[in-house]
Design an enzyme around this catalytic site. Structure first.
Site, mmCIF file in Angstrom:
data_model
loop_
_atom_site.group_PDB
_atom_site.id
_atom_site.type_symbol
_atom_site.label_atom_id
_atom_site.label_comp_id
_atom_site.label_asym_id
_atom_site.label_seq_id
_atom_site.Cartn_x
_atom_site.Cartn_y
_atom_site.Cartn_z
ATOM 1 N N GLU A 54 0.806 -1.220 0.000
ATOM 2 C CA GLU A 54 0.000 0.000 0.000
ATOM 3 C C GLU A 54 0.840 1.270 0.000
ATOM 4 O O GLU A 54 0.523 2.215 -0.708
ATOM 5 C CB GLU A 54 -0.952 0.014 1.202
ATOM 6 C CG GLU A 54 -2.058 -1.010 1.119
ATOM 7 C CD GLU A 54 -3.067 -0.706 0.017
ATOM 8 O OE1 GLU A 54 -3.284 0.468 -0.325
ATOM 9 O OE2 GLU A 54 -3.653 -1.675 -0.505
ATOM 10 N N ASN A 65 -7.521 9.476 -5.617
ATOM 11 C CA ASN A 65 -8.345 8.615 -6.464
ATOM 12 C C ASN A 65 -9.257 9.494 -7.318
ATOM 13 O O ASN A 65 -10.281 9.988 -6.833
ATOM 14 C CB ASN A 65 -9.196 7.672 -5.602
ATOM 15 C CG ASN A 65 -8.330 6.815 -4.712
ATOM 16 O OD1 ASN A 65 -7.546 6.011 -5.189
ATOM 17 N ND2 ASN A 65 -8.456 7.004 -3.405
ATOM 18 N N ASP A 68 -13.303 9.015 -7.724
ATOM 19 C CA ASP A 68 -14.326 9.461 -6.777
ATOM 20 C C ASP A 68 -13.903 10.679 -5.957
ATOM 21 O O ASP A 68 -14.662 11.145 -5.120
ATOM 22 C CB ASP A 68 -14.750 8.318 -5.849
ATOM 23 C CG ASP A 68 -13.710 7.954 -4.801
ATOM 24 O OD1 ASP A 68 -12.556 8.417 -4.883
ATOM 25 O OD2 ASP A 68 -14.058 7.185 -3.885
ATOM 26 N N SER A 70 -11.633 10.899 -3.672
ATOM 27 C CA SER A 70 -11.134 10.586 -2.330
ATOM 28 C C SER A 70 -9.610 10.456 -2.367
ATOM 29 O O SER A 70 -9.004 10.418 -3.427
ATOM 30 C CB SER A 70 -11.756 9.291 -1.813
ATOM 31 O OG SER A 70 -11.295 8.184 -2.575
ATOM 32 N N ASP A 72 -6.271 8.310 -0.320
ATOM 33 C CA ASP A 72 -5.805 7.284 0.613
ATOM 34 C C ASP A 72 -4.642 7.869 1.412
ATOM 35 O O ASP A 72 -3.789 8.550 0.854
ATOM 36 C CB ASP A 72 -5.339 6.044 -0.143
ATOM 37 C CG ASP A 72 -6.441 5.460 -1.013
ATOM 38 O OD1 ASP A 72 -7.610 5.510 -0.597
ATOM 39 O OD2 ASP A 72 -6.136 4.960 -2.105
ATOM 40 N N ASN A 79 -8.750 5.187 3.267
ATOM 41 C CA ASN A 79 -9.468 6.060 2.345
ATOM 42 C C ASN A 79 -10.330 7.107 3.044
ATOM 43 O O ASN A 79 -11.039 6.804 4.003
ATOM 44 C CB ASN A 79 -10.338 5.194 1.422
ATOM 45 C CG ASN A 79 -10.992 6.004 0.337
ATOM 46 O OD1 ASN A 79 -12.095 6.484 0.513
ATOM 47 N ND2 ASN A 79 -10.302 6.152 -0.781
ATOM 48 N N ASP A 120 -15.225 -3.690 10.112
ATOM 49 C CA ASP A 120 -16.381 -3.280 9.323
ATOM 50 C C ASP A 120 -16.372 -3.834 7.906
ATOM 51 O O ASP A 120 -17.397 -3.801 7.230
ATOM 52 C CB ASP A 120 -16.470 -1.753 9.259
ATOM 53 C CG ASP A 120 -16.948 -1.138 10.569
ATOM 54 O OD1 ASP A 120 -17.210 -1.887 11.521
ATOM 55 O OD2 ASP A 120 -17.066 0.093 10.617
#
Length: 127
Positions: A54, A65, A68, A70, A72, A79, A120
């Site tokens: 990562e 990104n 969208d 967003s 990271d 994110n 989650d």
């Protein structure tokens, strides 16, 4: 010459703002101390491997990104759309932290948020 000396002095005063690249063993030790070894059934090796892919172990890694809007953040590339708040951008902010907290050389916020992501998202499938 005075400007160079002033620059060197200022560089010494703000070491926390510099990016840190963990070594694999150093990261493993830190993650173990912060309780990730065996968390959600994932070994320490799983977490270290994920961080390598990562962020290349860079505490201040970011990735925008475009699809969208967003971003990271941090060693686990968490994110901003879902997990942390990045300024004016809409976010669910499930971890209840500013995304900038994920860029610290202290990995406590990264680990606590990664635990929430893993819970989650049914484990590491979020990554």
């Amino acid at each position: 010459m005075k400007a160079l000396a002033l620059f060197a002095l200022l560089a010494c005063l703000v070491p926390g703002s510099l990016s840190m690249y963990y070594g694999r063993c150093q990261l493993a030790q830190t993650l173990q101390q912060l309780g990730l070894d065996g968390y959600m059934g994932y070994s320490l090796a799983n977490w270290v491997c994920m961080a390598a892919h990562e962020s290349s172990y860079n505490t201040q890694a970011t990735h925008y990104n475009s699809w969208d809007g967003s971003t990271d953040f941090g060693i686990f590339q968490i994110n901003s759309r879902y997990w942390c708040q990045n300024g004016d951008e809409y976010s669910s902010n499930i971890c209840q932290i500013p995304c900038s907290d994920l860029l610290s050389n202290n990995l406590s916020a990264d680990v606590e948020c990664a635990k929430i992501v893993a819970q989650d998202s049914n484990g590491m499938s979020a990554w």
